[in-house]
Design an enzyme around this catalytic site. Structure first.
Site, short mmCIF file in Angstrom:
data_model
loop_
_atom_site.label_atom_id
_atom_site.label_comp_id
_atom_site.label_asym_id
_atom_site.label_seq_id
_atom_site.Cartn_x
_atom_site.Cartn_y
_atom_site.Cartn_z
N TYR A 18 38.37 43.33 31.06
CA TYR A 18 37.18 43.99 31.61
C TYR A 18 37.49 44.53 33.00
CZ TYR A 18 36.79 39.06 33.05
OH TYR A 18 37.06 37.78 33.49
N TYR A 20 35.61 45.36 36.63
CA TYR A 20 34.44 45.21 37.49
C TYR A 20 34.05 46.56 38.08
CZ TYR A 20 34.70 40.10 37.29
OH TYR A 20 34.69 38.80 36.86
N TYR A 26 40.46 42.59 35.13
CA TYR A 26 40.82 41.20 34.81
C TYR A 26 40.97 41.03 33.30
CZ TYR A 26 39.98 39.28 39.51
OH TYR A 26 40.06 38.99 40.84
N ARG A 48 48.34 38.15 40.02
CA ARG A 48 48.18 36.70 39.87
C ARG A 48 47.92 36.37 38.39
NH1 ARG A 48 46.34 32.04 42.22
NH2 ARG A 48 44.46 31.08 41.36
N GLU A 71 39.23 26.39 41.85
CA GLU A 71 40.69 26.52 41.71
C GLU A 71 41.44 25.74 42.78
OE1 GLU A 71 41.70 30.71 41.47
OE2 GLU A 71 40.90 30.62 39.44
C1 LIG Z 1 39.73 34.08 40.43
C2 LIG Z 1 39.77 34.13 39.11
C3 LIG Z 1 38.91 34.97 38.30
C4 LIG Z 1 39.16 35.05 36.95
C5 LIG Z 1 38.36 35.87 36.16
C6 LIG Z 1 37.34 36.60 36.74
O1 LIG Z 1 36.59 37.44 35.98
C7 LIG Z 1 37.09 36.51 38.08
C8 LIG Z 1 37.89 35.67 38.87
#
Ligand SMILES: C=Cc1ccc(O)cc1
Length: 178
Positions: A18, A20, A26, A48, A71
């Site tokens: 997806y 943003y 991500y 990452r 995390e």
């Molecule tokens: C920081 C990790 C993280 C993983 C997936 C997401 O949609 C947003 C942040």
């Protein structure tokens, strides 16, 4: 994939890509009812990738899912998936040090947990950077639970497009090695 999501079981084992609204891309996998894997293709910490992050995963009402975790970096994440609408809302709470030194976190985190824990003590936590965004889901795959092939190598630029084009997984959702 045109599956309709109704139950928690429909969601578990699903692989998503997806973007943003701020442009960050991500890739995220609901590995099982308490574990997530992901790769970051665009944005502040692109490059990452993480496996076996423990998370809280629930269904709020049929077809709407909430996922939250904290995390080793000290980053907190809350995601609300509405997969039938191909959308989600995510909020990421970054400690200050990740914003100031993103390069430390841009790695395969599982091999560097100690470095994340040392860094979160060494650098500043506050003020945090809060990033609340909607995202548009560009790929949904039925990977099945506990599939170690889904997130199994470092991100590279063509990877999301390869997955969307059907070039990355075989019919059993195993990675086709190049
Ligand atoms: C920081 C990790 C993280 C993983 C997936 C997401 O949609 C947003 C942040």
């Amino acid at each position: 994939m045109t599956k309709t999501f109704k139950t928690l079981d429909d969601f578990l084992g699903t692989h998503f890509i997806y973007t943003y609204d701020n442009g960050w891309e991500y890739e995220w996998y609901a590995k099982n009812d308490h574990t997530v894997d992901y790769r970051i293709h665009g944005g502040m910490v692109a490059g990452r990738w993480v496996k076996d992050q423990e998370a809280n995963i629930v269904m709020l009402v049929p077809g709407i899912y909430k996922v939250a975790w904290t995390e080793p970096t000290g980053t907190d994440v809350a995601l609300d998936f509405v997969p039938n609408e191909k959308k989600l809302n995510g909020t990421i709470f970054f400690p200050r040090w990740v914003q100031e030194h993103p390069e430390i976190t841009v790695t395969y985190q599982n091999d560097h947990i100690d470095l994340m824990e040392v860094s979160r003590e060494k650098y500043e936590t506050y003020p945090k950077l809060v990033v609340p965004e909607f995202a548009h889901i560009t790929y949904i795959g039925d990977a099945g639970q506990n599939n170690e092939d889904v997130i199994s190598e470092a991100p590279y630029p063509e990877l999301p497009a390869d997955i969307r084009a059907g070039k990355y997984f075989d019919e059993n959702y195993k990675r086709i090695h190049n």
